[in-house]
Each structure stands twice: as structure tokens, then as C-alpha cells.
Design a protein around this motif. Structure first.
Motif, PDB file in Angstrom:
ATOM      1  N   LEU A  45       5.375  16.888 -17.219  1.00  8.42           N
ATOM      2  CA  LEU A  45       5.711  16.542 -18.427  1.00  8.42           C
ATOM      3  C   LEU A  45       4.313  17.547 -19.358  1.00  8.42           C
ATOM      4  CD1 LEU A  45       7.274  14.763 -20.207  1.00  8.42           C
ATOM      5  CD2 LEU A  45       5.359  12.806 -19.786  1.00  8.42           C
ATOM      6  N   GLY A  46       3.355  17.389 -19.037  1.00  8.02           N
ATOM      7  CA  GLY A  46       2.505  17.985 -20.025  1.00  8.02           C
ATOM      8  C   GLY A  46       2.713  19.500 -20.206  1.00  8.02           C
ATOM      9  N   LEU A  47       3.176  20.238 -19.052  1.00 15.09           N
ATOM     10  CA  LEU A  47       3.692  21.405 -19.109  1.00 15.09           C
ATOM     11  C   LEU A  47       4.898  21.712 -20.238  1.00 15.09           C
ATOM     12  CD1 LEU A  47       2.706  24.364 -17.882  1.00 15.09           C
ATOM     13  CD2 LEU A  47       4.730  24.076 -16.168  1.00 15.09           C
ATOM     14  N   LEU A  48       5.891  20.639 -19.998  1.00  9.96           N
ATOM     15  CA  LEU A  48       7.154  20.957 -20.718  1.00  9.96           C
ATOM     16  C   LEU A  48       6.997  20.723 -22.271  1.00  9.96           C
ATOM     17  CD1 LEU A  48      10.007  20.705 -21.231  1.00  9.96           C
ATOM     18  CD2 LEU A  48      10.096  18.234 -20.806  1.00  9.96           C
ATOM     19  N   ILE A  49       6.144  19.539 -22.542  1.00  8.37           N
ATOM     20  CA  ILE A  49       5.553  19.365 -23.842  1.00  8.37           C
ATOM     21  C   ILE A  49       4.829  20.716 -24.576  1.00  8.37           C
ATOM     22  CG2 ILE A  49       4.381  17.820 -25.490  1.00  8.37           C
ATOM     23  CD1 ILE A  49       4.907  15.788 -23.834  1.00  8.37           C
ATOM     24  N   SER A  50       3.675  21.245 -23.896  1.00 11.98           N
ATOM     25  CA  SER A  50       3.010  22.066 -24.246  1.00 11.98           C
ATOM     26  C   SER A  50       3.808  23.542 -24.660  1.00 11.98           C
ATOM     27  CB  SER A  50       1.820  22.698 -23.238  1.00 11.98           C
ATOM     28  OG  SER A  50       1.034  21.375 -23.184  1.00 11.98           O
ATOM     29  N   SER A  51       4.878  23.541 -23.758  1.00 15.44           N
ATOM     30  CA  SER A  51       6.068  24.778 -24.080  1.00 15.44           C
ATOM     31  C   SER A  51       6.539  24.738 -25.316  1.00 15.44           C
ATOM     32  CB  SER A  51       7.041  24.763 -22.804  1.00 15.44           C
ATOM     33  OG  SER A  51       7.676  23.754 -23.115  1.00 15.44           O
ATOM     34  N   PHE A  52       6.603  23.438 -26.014  1.00 12.60           N
ATOM     35  CA  PHE A  52       7.039  23.494 -27.332  1.00 12.60           C
ATOM     36  C   PHE A  52       6.256  23.529 -28.454  1.00 12.60           C
ATOM     37  CE2 PHE A  52      10.486  21.695 -24.571  1.00 12.60           C
ATOM     38  CZ  PHE A  52      11.472  22.511 -25.035  1.00 12.60           C
ATOM     39  N   VAL A  96       0.674  -1.171   0.151  1.00 15.74           N
ATOM     40  CA  VAL A  96       0.029  -0.059  -0.030  1.00 15.74           C
ATOM     41  C   VAL A  96       0.823   1.419   0.013  1.00 15.74           C
ATOM     42  CG1 VAL A  96      -1.717   1.200   1.125  1.00 15.74           C
ATOM     43  CG2 VAL A  96      -1.904  -1.061   1.220  1.00 15.74           C
ATOM     44  N   VAL A  97       1.972   1.530   0.969  1.00 13.49           N
ATOM     45  CA  VAL A  97       2.846   2.280   1.015  1.00 13.49           C
ATOM     46  C   VAL A  97       3.411   2.630  -0.546  1.00 13.49           C
ATOM     47  CG1 VAL A  97       5.026   3.245   1.836  1.00 13.49           C
ATOM     48  CG2 VAL A  97       3.314   2.366   3.435  1.00 13.49           C
ATOM     49  N   HIS A  98       4.023   1.484  -0.908  1.00 13.36           N
ATOM     50  CA  HIS A  98       4.692   1.489  -2.413  1.00 13.36           C
ATOM     51  C   HIS A  98       3.789   2.150  -3.535  1.00 13.36           C
ATOM     52  CE1 HIS A  98       7.888  -1.628  -1.360  1.00 13.36           C
ATOM     53  NE2 HIS A  98       7.988  -0.464  -0.782  1.00 13.36           N
ATOM     54  N   ALA A  99       2.435   1.631  -3.488  1.00 13.98           N
ATOM     55  CA  ALA A  99       1.333   2.142  -4.516  1.00 13.98           C
ATOM     56  C   ALA A  99       1.069   3.809  -4.151  1.00 13.98           C
ATOM     57  CB  ALA A  99       0.070   1.544  -4.199  1.00 13.98           C
ATOM     58  N   SER A 100       1.067   4.042  -2.878  1.00 10.09           N
ATOM     59  CA  SER A 100       0.594   5.369  -2.665  1.00 10.09           C
ATOM     60  C   SER A 100       1.885   6.261  -3.221  1.00 10.09           C
ATOM     61  CB  SER A 100       0.613   5.564  -0.954  1.00 10.09           C
ATOM     62  OG  SER A 100      -0.590   4.708  -0.811  1.00 10.09           O
ATOM     63  N   VAL A 101       3.144   5.830  -3.028  1.00 10.50           N
ATOM     64  CA  VAL A 101       4.252   6.658  -3.376  1.00 10.50           C
ATOM     65  C   VAL A 101       4.326   6.734  -4.851  1.00 10.50           C
ATOM     66  CG1 VAL A 101       6.628   6.925  -3.540  1.00 10.50           C
ATOM     67  CG2 VAL A 101       5.560   6.121  -1.298  1.00 10.50           C
ATOM     68  N   LEU A 102       3.953   5.519  -5.517  1.00 10.37           N
ATOM     69  CA  LEU A 102       4.028   5.663  -7.141  1.00 10.37           C
ATOM     70  C   LEU A 102       2.792   6.655  -7.430  1.00 10.37           C
ATOM     71  CD1 LEU A 102       4.889   4.391  -9.609  1.00 10.37           C
ATOM     72  CD2 LEU A 102       3.182   2.491  -9.440  1.00 10.37           C
ATOM     73  N   PHE A 103       1.699   6.658  -6.771  1.00 11.12           N
ATOM     74  CA  PHE A 103       0.642   7.525  -7.180  1.00 11.12           C
ATOM     75  C   PHE A 103       1.107   9.058  -7.113  1.00 11.12           C
ATOM     76  CE2 PHE A 103      -3.080  10.073  -5.694  1.00 11.12           C
ATOM     77  CZ  PHE A 103      -3.893   9.978  -6.899  1.00 11.12           C
ATOM     78  N   LEU A 104       1.645   9.362  -5.996  1.00 13.49           N
ATOM     79  CA  LEU A 104       2.153  10.646  -5.616  1.00 13.49           C
ATOM     80  C   LEU A 104       3.115  11.118  -6.736  1.00 13.49           C
ATOM     81  CD1 LEU A 104       2.338  10.818  -1.875  1.00 13.49           C
ATOM     82  CD2 LEU A 104       0.527  11.850  -3.368  1.00 13.49           C
ATOM     83  N   VAL A 105       4.001   9.990  -7.111  1.00 15.00           N
ATOM     84  CA  VAL A 105       5.058  10.557  -8.246  1.00 15.00           C
ATOM     85  C   VAL A 105       4.291  10.857  -9.442  1.00 15.00           C
ATOM     86  CG1 VAL A 105       7.083   9.506  -9.570  1.00 15.00           C
ATOM     87  CG2 VAL A 105       7.039   9.230  -7.211  1.00 15.00           C
ATOM     88  N   VAL A 106       3.517  10.054  -9.777  1.00 11.57           N
ATOM     89  CA  VAL A 106       2.637  10.120 -11.115  1.00 11.57           C
ATOM     90  C   VAL A 106       1.781  11.434 -11.031  1.00 11.57           C
ATOM     91  CG1 VAL A 106       0.927   9.272 -12.760  1.00 11.57           C
ATOM     92  CG2 VAL A 106       2.610   7.671 -11.652  1.00 11.57           C
ATOM     93  N   LEU A 107       1.311  11.706  -9.865  1.00  7.69           N
ATOM     94  CA  LEU A 107       0.328  12.851  -9.921  1.00  7.69           C
ATOM     95  C   LEU A 107       1.358  14.184 -10.106  1.00  7.69           C
ATOM     96  CD1 LEU A 107      -2.429  13.793  -8.933  1.00  7.69           C
ATOM     97  CD2 LEU A 107      -1.584  13.980  -6.615  1.00  7.69           C
ATOM     98  N   TRP A 108       2.647  14.271  -9.461  1.00 12.54           N
ATOM     99  CA  TRP A 108       3.513  15.392  -9.853  1.00 12.54           C
ATOM    100  C   TRP A 108       4.192  15.257 -11.327  1.00 12.54           C
ATOM    101  CZ3 TRP A 108       3.456  19.788  -7.137  1.00 12.54           C
ATOM    102  CH2 TRP A 108       2.899  19.472  -5.798  1.00 12.54           C
ATOM    103  N   VAL A 109       4.519  14.105 -11.640  1.00 12.07           N
ATOM    104  CA  VAL A 109       5.254  13.930 -12.865  1.00 12.07           C
ATOM    105  C   VAL A 109       4.650  14.385 -14.072  1.00 12.07           C
ATOM    106  CG1 VAL A 109       6.493  12.378 -14.582  1.00 12.07           C
ATOM    107  CG2 VAL A 109       7.052  12.682 -12.148  1.00 12.07           C
ATOM    108  N   VAL A 110       3.273  13.747 -14.049  1.00 12.91           N
ATOM    109  CA  VAL A 110       2.347  13.893 -15.366  1.00 12.91           C
ATOM    110  C   VAL A 110       2.189  15.468 -15.803  1.00 12.91           C
ATOM    111  CG1 VAL A 110       0.122  13.431 -16.404  1.00 12.91           C
ATOM    112  CG2 VAL A 110       1.538  11.505 -15.273  1.00 12.91           C
ATOM    113  N   PRO A 111       1.677  16.316 -14.816  1.00 13.78           N
ATOM    114  CA  PRO A 111       1.407  17.412 -15.221  1.00 13.78           C
ATOM    115  C   PRO A 111       2.718  18.432 -15.551  1.00 13.78           C
ATOM    116  CG  PRO A 111       0.373  17.012 -13.063  1.00 13.78           C
ATOM    117  CD  PRO A 111       1.251  15.916 -13.540  1.00 13.78           C
TER     118      PRO A 111
END
Length: 382
Positions: free
Chosen positions: A31-38, A14-29
Motif C-alpha cells: 500500500l505504501g508503494l502504491l501511494i508513493s507512486s502517485f 494464535v494461528v489467526h493472529a499469526s495469519v493477520l500479522f503476515l497479511v499486514v506485513l505484506w499489505v502495508v508495504p
């Protein structure tokens, strides 16, 4: 059975899944901001960043060549060309000559122009206009087309945001203004807090416990309570309209956390080391500079990360204490707010400006992250 060696309790997953969820929650936006800037404005308006690598269908307003380019062929005036810019590979699926009927014609069909003559457009954007009478006017005819465009990435957004001179979009000056605010506002509280933390950890004097309790109490005081009184004080002494005022404000608001973190870390250092140095005749200043500071580097780096990120991303303190009507000392967070107010539809500019503002904190965090946990946990366990 969950305590047997080699097994992993369900809670760990559960801890590992929560950490993975938080990482994805921060990385995805991010990454989207970086791609949109180009990406270009049309691409951002028609498709999400996750489709940036695939062709996108867009409604375009194009224009033919001006009438001055017409030539006479067998008694007929002709204008030929391509609706797209040179190098653009697009495929038209529908087109029209009126904004009310942008899909009236298929590629290869011919439409009658309002001012006389006809126009034929193929799927590649090639057109041919014919008219028995001479074409008139100063501009070409408008053509509305629905076209499938290949993915496109450009550095024009960054050039416009960072390098364009005499432009309201330029953040070059705001970038250096933010550095001017952030670097001193990070170094000053660390220097002051390091001396105070050493005194509270290893020097005996009356009222030390009360000072420690006051520092802990100041951690829960909202900075908004002190904004107006502190601004009036700064204005009275003449530092309320420049960098010095905002440096002092950030120093004051950051000192409680800095003293708390550094004092806990220094108090956990081996007492024998300090006592041996005193026996050898070292002064308190020598102990502080030659023993305590080198050993306290993880805690110093930990607070430096917090302070740097806070001051870099700060908007409230900068708007209150950095008063400048001409915009010469505007920081990046305030510049982004101004872009939101004046250019709310230009998402490519906003995405680029936002990513420029977060790239430096990302570099600082990843460069010093190994000290973050060590500094935070220091002194928590004996």
C-alpha cells in the motif's frame, strides 16, 4: 474444556493472529508503494506515505518573474506576481532570500535585495518587488520559503515510467520484454512436465522409481551451481544471447518442481477411471488429453502461479542468459536495478517502477489463488 463443541482452543487464536500479522506485513508495504507512486518527489522527501492525505510542510526554492516583466509605476520599477504555479494552494510560514537564512522573514515583511530594491512576500505567495533603478539580469530573484502544501497526487510518474519516449526512465519496453520472457517460460515447462508426470504416475516402465527419486533430488539443487556450465553450453550451441536461451534455462530450472507437483496430483486420481478408459479402448494419449489434463487443472494452475511469479521477478537468470548490451531485451527487474544505480534519489520514479513490476503478479495471484492450495495439497493425503 477446550475440546467441547463450540469452544475455540487458544492455539487457534494464535494461528489467526499469526495469519493477520503476515497479511499486514505484506499489505502495508505494498500500500505504501502504491501511494508513493502517485506522490511528487518533494512530498516523498518531506513526509511518509501515511501522511499523504494531510498537508505537509516543505522547504521550497522559488523564483520571481524575470526583470523583463517589470513595469514603471510613479517613478519606481515594480515586479509583481505569485511564487507558486497556477492552481497551487500553499501557505508560507517563513521565507528568506539567502540559502543560509531561509526563515529570516515572516509573511508580509520586506527584505532588501542584494542587487538593489526590496521584495515583500505574503502568506499566499504573492510578492511585490520595488526598485528606484531598473531591474537587470535574465532571471528572477530566488526566494526560499517554508510552506504548507496540500496533499497532491499525480499520474506524471506513470507517464514518465511507461509512456515517455527516449527516456532512461521508460519501462514500457522492459514491461513487454518481461512478458516475452515469462509467458513462454511458464507454458513450456507445464507442457513438458505434464507428459512426464503422467508417465511417472500411470505408466509402468523400467527405472521409473529411479527417475522419481532423481526428480525429488533435483528439487534441492541450487540453480547457481548450473549457471556457468549451462551458459557455456548455450553459447556453444548459439542460444546464449537471446530469448530462447532464457526460456530453456527457466524450463530446466522449473521442471523438477513441476513434475513433482503434477505427478503427485495425477497419482491421486481414481484408478478405476483410468482402467475403465483403457478397457473402452482409449489410447494413452487420449486418456492424457481427455481425462488427466482436465482433472489436473488445479495442479497445473498451482504450478503456473509459482512459475509465473518466479520468472517475472527473476533477475539472476535474466542477467546471465539474456545478454544484451544495447538494452533492447532488458527485463523490468534489471531496469529497476539500473534506476537504482543512476537515479538513486528519485524515489517517486523508483516507487512507480517497482509497483508497475508487481501489479501483474498480483493480478495473476488473486485471479488463480483458489487453485493454489488445492494444487499444493493434492496427493499429500490418501
Amino acid at each position: 474444556m477446550s475440546d467441547i463443541a463450540g469452544t475455540k482452543p487458544a492455539l487457534r487464536w494464535v494461528v489467526h493472529a499469526s495469519v493477520l500479522f503476515l497479511v499486514v506485513l505484506w499489505v502495508v508495504p505494498t500500500l505504501g508503494l502504491l501511494i508513493s507512486s502517485f506522490r511528487t518527489a518533494d512530498q516523498i522527501a518531506t513526509s511518509g506515505w501515511w501522511r499523504s492525505l494531510f498537508p505537509s510542510e516543505q522547504n521550497l526554492t522559488l523564483r520571481s518573474a524575470a526583470p523583463e516583466t517589470q513595469v514603471l509605476e510613479n517613478g519606481i520599477y515594480v515586479i509583481e506576481g505569485n511564487l507558486f504555479d497556477e492552481g497551487t494552494k500553499a501557505t508560507i510560514s517563513k521565507w528568506g532570500i539567502s540559502s543560509r537564512a531561509i526563515d529570516a522573514f515572516a509573511p508580509g515583511e520586506t527584505a532588501e535585495l542584494r542587487k538593489g530594491g526590496t521584495i515583500t512576500v505574503d502568506a499566499a505567495g504573492n510578492y511585490r518587488m520595488e526598485n528606484p533603478d531598473e531591474f537587470t539580469g535574465s532571471r528572477g530573484s530566488r526566494v526560499f520559503a517554508t510552506a504548507e502544501l496540500p496533499p497532491e497526487f499525480t499520474l506524471a510518474n506513470y507517464h514518465k515510467v511507461l509512456l515517455a519516449e527516449d527516456s532512461t526512465d521508460s519501462m514500457g519496453r522492459a514491461f513487454f520484454n518481461t512478458l516475452t520472457v515469462t509467458i513462454p517460460a511458464t507454458i513450456i515447462p507445464i507442457l513438458v512436465a505434464a507428459f512426464a508426470a503422467y508417465a511417472l504416475a500411470w505408466m509402468d516402465f523400467p527405472g521409473r522409481a529411479l527417475i522419481i527419486a532423481a526428480v525429488v533430488g533435483l528439487l534441492v539443487v541450487p540453480l547457481q551451481l548450473a549457471l556457468i556450465p549451462l551458459l557455456k553450453f548455450h553459447l556453444n550451441i548459439g542460444i546464449g544471447k537471446g530469448y530462447l536461451g532464457v526460456w530453456m534455462a527457466h524450463t530446466g530450472f522449473g521442471l523438477p518442481l513441476a513434475i513433482y507437483l503434477l505427478r503427485n496430483y495425477m497419482a491421486g486420481l481414481p484408478r478405476d477411471l483410468i482402467e475403465n478408459a483403457r478397457v473402452d479402448g482409449a489410447t494413452e494419449f487420449q486418456i492424457f488429453t481427455k481425462l488427466i489434463l482436465p482433472l489436473s487443472f488445479p495442479a497445473l494452475a498451482s504450478f503456473a502461479i509459482f512459475q509465473f511469479l518466479w520468472t517475472w521477478n527473476d533477475l539472476l537468470v535474466a542477467k546471465v542468459f539474456l545478454i544484451d548490451a544495447s538494452g533492447q531485451t532488458t527485463v523490468m527487474t534489471n531496469r529497476i536495478v539500473e534506476l537504482l544505480g543512476t537515479r538513486g534519489g528519485n524515489w517517486e520514479i523508483l516507487a512507480t517502477a517497482a509497483f508497475v513490476s508487481i501489479i501483474v503478479p498480483l493480478i495473476v495471484f488473486f485471479a488463480m489463488q483458489k487453485y493454489l492450495v488445492r494444487g499444493l495439497l493434492a496427493g499429500s493425503v490418501k
